[in-house]
Write an enzyme that holds these catalytic residues in place. Structure first.
Site, PDB file in Angstrom:
ATOM      1  N   ASP A   1      56.866  10.460  75.829  1.00 14.21           N
ATOM      2  CA  ASP A   1      57.661   9.933  75.571  1.00 14.21           C
ATOM      3  C   ASP A   1      58.262   9.669  77.450  1.00 14.21           C
ATOM      4  OD1 ASP A   1      59.842   9.912  75.154  1.00 14.21           O
ATOM      5  OD2 ASP A   1      61.197  11.226  75.413  1.00 14.21           O
TER       6      ASP A   1
ATOM      7  N   ASP B   1      58.013   6.330  79.775  1.00 19.35           N
ATOM      8  CA  ASP B   1      59.641   5.937  80.578  1.00 19.35           C
ATOM      9  C   ASP B   1      58.612   5.478  82.348  1.00 19.35           C
ATOM     10  OD1 ASP B   1      61.244   5.730  78.838  1.00 19.35           O
ATOM     11  OD2 ASP B   1      63.262   6.274  79.462  1.00 19.35           O
TER      12      ASP B   1
ATOM     13  N   ASP C   1      52.690  17.240  84.805  1.00 15.32           N
ATOM     14  CA  ASP C   1      53.249  17.457  86.388  1.00 15.32           C
ATOM     15  C   ASP C   1      52.617  16.584  87.763  1.00 15.32           C
ATOM     16  OD1 ASP C   1      51.385  19.648  86.731  1.00 15.32           O
ATOM     17  OD2 ASP C   1      52.298  20.993  87.384  1.00 15.32           O
TER      18      ASP C   1
ATOM     19  N   LYS D   1      49.452  20.564  79.793  1.00 17.53           N
ATOM     20  CA  LYS D   1      49.281  21.648  81.002  1.00 17.53           C
ATOM     21  C   LYS D   1      48.717  22.820  80.042  1.00 17.53           C
ATOM     22  CE  LYS D   1      52.733  22.783  83.861  1.00 17.53           C
ATOM     23  NZ  LYS D   1      52.077  23.100  85.114  1.00 17.53           N
TER      24      LYS D   1
ATOM     25  N   TYR E   1      57.964  17.823  68.926  1.00 19.00           N
ATOM     26  CA  TYR E   1      59.253  16.286  68.312  1.00 19.00           C
ATOM     27  C   TYR E   1      59.470  16.581  66.258  1.00 19.00           C
ATOM     28  CZ  TYR E   1      59.959  13.039  71.224  1.00 19.00           C
ATOM     29  OH  TYR E   1      60.734  12.109  72.132  1.00 19.00           O
TER      30      TYR E   1
HETATM   31  C1  IPM Z   1      60.885   6.389  72.433  1.00 15.77           C
HETATM   32  C2  IPM Z   1      62.077   7.065  71.832  1.00 15.77           C
HETATM   33  C3  IPM Z   1      61.828   7.884  71.489  1.00 15.77           C
HETATM   34  C4  IPM Z   1      61.259   9.328  71.223  1.00 15.77           C
HETATM   35  C5  IPM Z   1      63.696   9.004  70.140  1.00 15.77           C
HETATM   36  C6  IPM Z   1      64.763   7.283  70.147  1.00 15.77           C
HETATM   37  C7  IPM Z   1      63.692   9.586  70.014  1.00 15.77           C
HETATM   38  O1  IPM Z   1      63.366   7.745  73.603  1.00 15.77           O
HETATM   39  O2  IPM Z   1      60.728   5.813  71.595  1.00 15.77           O
HETATM   40  O3  IPM Z   1      60.002   6.461  73.647  1.00 15.77           O
HETATM   41  O4  IPM Z   1      62.317  10.301  71.474  1.00 15.77           O
HETATM   42  O5  IPM Z   1      60.586   8.975  70.380  1.00 15.77           O
HETATM   43 MN    MN Z   2      61.300   7.143  74.819  1.00 16.93          MN
END
Ligand code: IPM
Ligand code: MN
Length: 361
Positions: A247, A251, A223, A191, A141
């Site tokens: 990240d 999710d 993975d 990885k 990032y």
């Molecule tokens: C998160 C979001 C952010 C990230 C984006 C909005 C920059 O997806 O907080 O997970 O990738 O960190």
């Molecule tokens: Mn995210």
């Protein structure tokens, strides 16, 4: 004395969910003698519109002189065509970096009332309770060199994944400390069969682990971790990993629990200063319609009370109130399965239901 909290509602559904979370914070805080003084500032797209930049220095300063920050969400289609450097997301990355918020804690817990809301079978998700500890101010990032070059036919782009051992060590210690408060198991996700960066992570994580003989450690390729998360999510307690893998996997972990609309997070600096935000994004499609689920923002307030004020009991009362509202059958739209027909409640009503449950407790 009133405790200063900076509110950064941001874009999309950010303002709606932040408002419900703020009300819950006031009510739960009052019960334990905490009084708050709120300062609202802009971040993301709304800041681009008003000031031409996603994050102003004044906002960073305001956060620095506060006890904690509560953030909604940033981004939306309106700003999608802007170059990476002036997009709303840059405001979020900028504030993480400026405040040194290197440790991102994302707990993913399946509440009993929501076992059926997951896309996975109930017998797989029942009892899932994990914590993703994501490194937040390093890795790909922020790595240099970065950027694009060349003209059409000859274009290329570069991002670099870089970590030094100090960055790896401090996030690993956070993970092991968290594991001691939980089931004493850490999974390091990497990885290392391809990336030099991951090989360094494996080394440093192993070195740190020697200081925590009471915590069990496993290394898992990213993975196969993605696969195991849907196959056998209960095996995970604490997951520690870098910025990009964290990240993606957070999710995935969120979806296992039923909805991204449920997940809170805390982003912490050395010394414990924190920014608290729901994991879900700005959801522009439902923004301003009172359809958003405020429970992730409300649970972020529970993390705020616990982390920034040591108010464990107040945090617990919020979590119990959320569970009670769901047990009573109330659902926002995101918590319904495809084809399920039951009446849903809006963002504001969901906030009120939590306040009423808090009141009864
Ligand atoms: C998160 C979001 C952010 C990230 C984006 C909005 C920059 O997806 O907080 O997970 O990738 O960190
Ligand atoms: Mn995210």
């Amino acid at each position: 004395m009133a405790e200063r909290i900076v509110l950064l509602p941001g874009d999309g559904i950010g303002p709606e969910v932040t408002e419900q979370a703020r009300r819950v914070l006031v009510a739960a805080g009052a019960k334990v003698g905490l009084e708050f003084d709120f300062v609202e500032e802009s971040i993301g797209g709304c800041s681009i519109d008003a000031y031409g930049t996603p994050l102003r220095d004044e906002v960073v300063e305001a956060c620095r002189s506060s006890r904690a920050v509560l953030l909604g969400a940033v981004g939306g289609p309106k700003w999608d065509d802007l170059p990476v450097d002036i997009r709303p997301e840059k405001g979020l990355l900028g504030i993480r970096k400026a405040l040194g918020l290197f440790a991102n804690l994302r707990p993913a817990t399946v509440l009993p009332a929501l076992v059926d809301a997951s896309a996975l079978r109930p017998e797989i998700v029942e009892g899932v309770d994990m914590l993703v500890v994501r490194e937040l101010t390093g890795g790909i990032y922020f790595g240099e060199p970065r950027g694009r070059s060349g003209e059409r036919g000859n274009r290329s782009a570069t991002n670099a994944m870089a970590y030094d051992e100090h960055e790896i060590e401090r996030i690993t210690r956070v993970a092991f400390e968290q594991a001691r408060l939980r089931r004493r198991h850490v999974t390091h996700v990497h990885k290392a069969n391809v990336l030099d960066v991951s090989q360094l992570w494996v080394e440093v994580v192993d070195e740190v682990a020697r200081d925590y003989p009471d915590v069990e450690l496993a290394h898992q390729l990213v993975d196969s971790c993605a696969m195991l998360l849907v196959q056998e999510p209960r095996r995970f307690d604490v997951i520690v990993t870098g910025n990009l893998f964290g990240d993606i996997l957070s999710d995935e972990a969120a979806m296992i629990t039923g909805s991204l609309g449920m997940l809170p997070s805390a982003s912490l600096a050395v010394g414990g200063f924190g920014l608290f935000e729901p994991v879900h994004g700005s959801a522009p499609d439902i923004a301003g319609k009172d359809l958003a689920n405020p429970l992730a923002a409300i649970q972020s307030v529970a993390m705020l009370l616990e982390t920034s004020f040591g108010a464990k009991e107040a945090a617990g009362s919020i979590r119990r109130a959320v569970a009670a509202v769901l047990d009573a059958g109330h659902r926002s739209g995101d918590l319904l399965l495809p084809g399920e027909t039951r009446e849903t409640v809006g963002c504001r009503r969901m906030g009120e239901l939590v306040l009423e449950a808090l009141d009864r407790a």
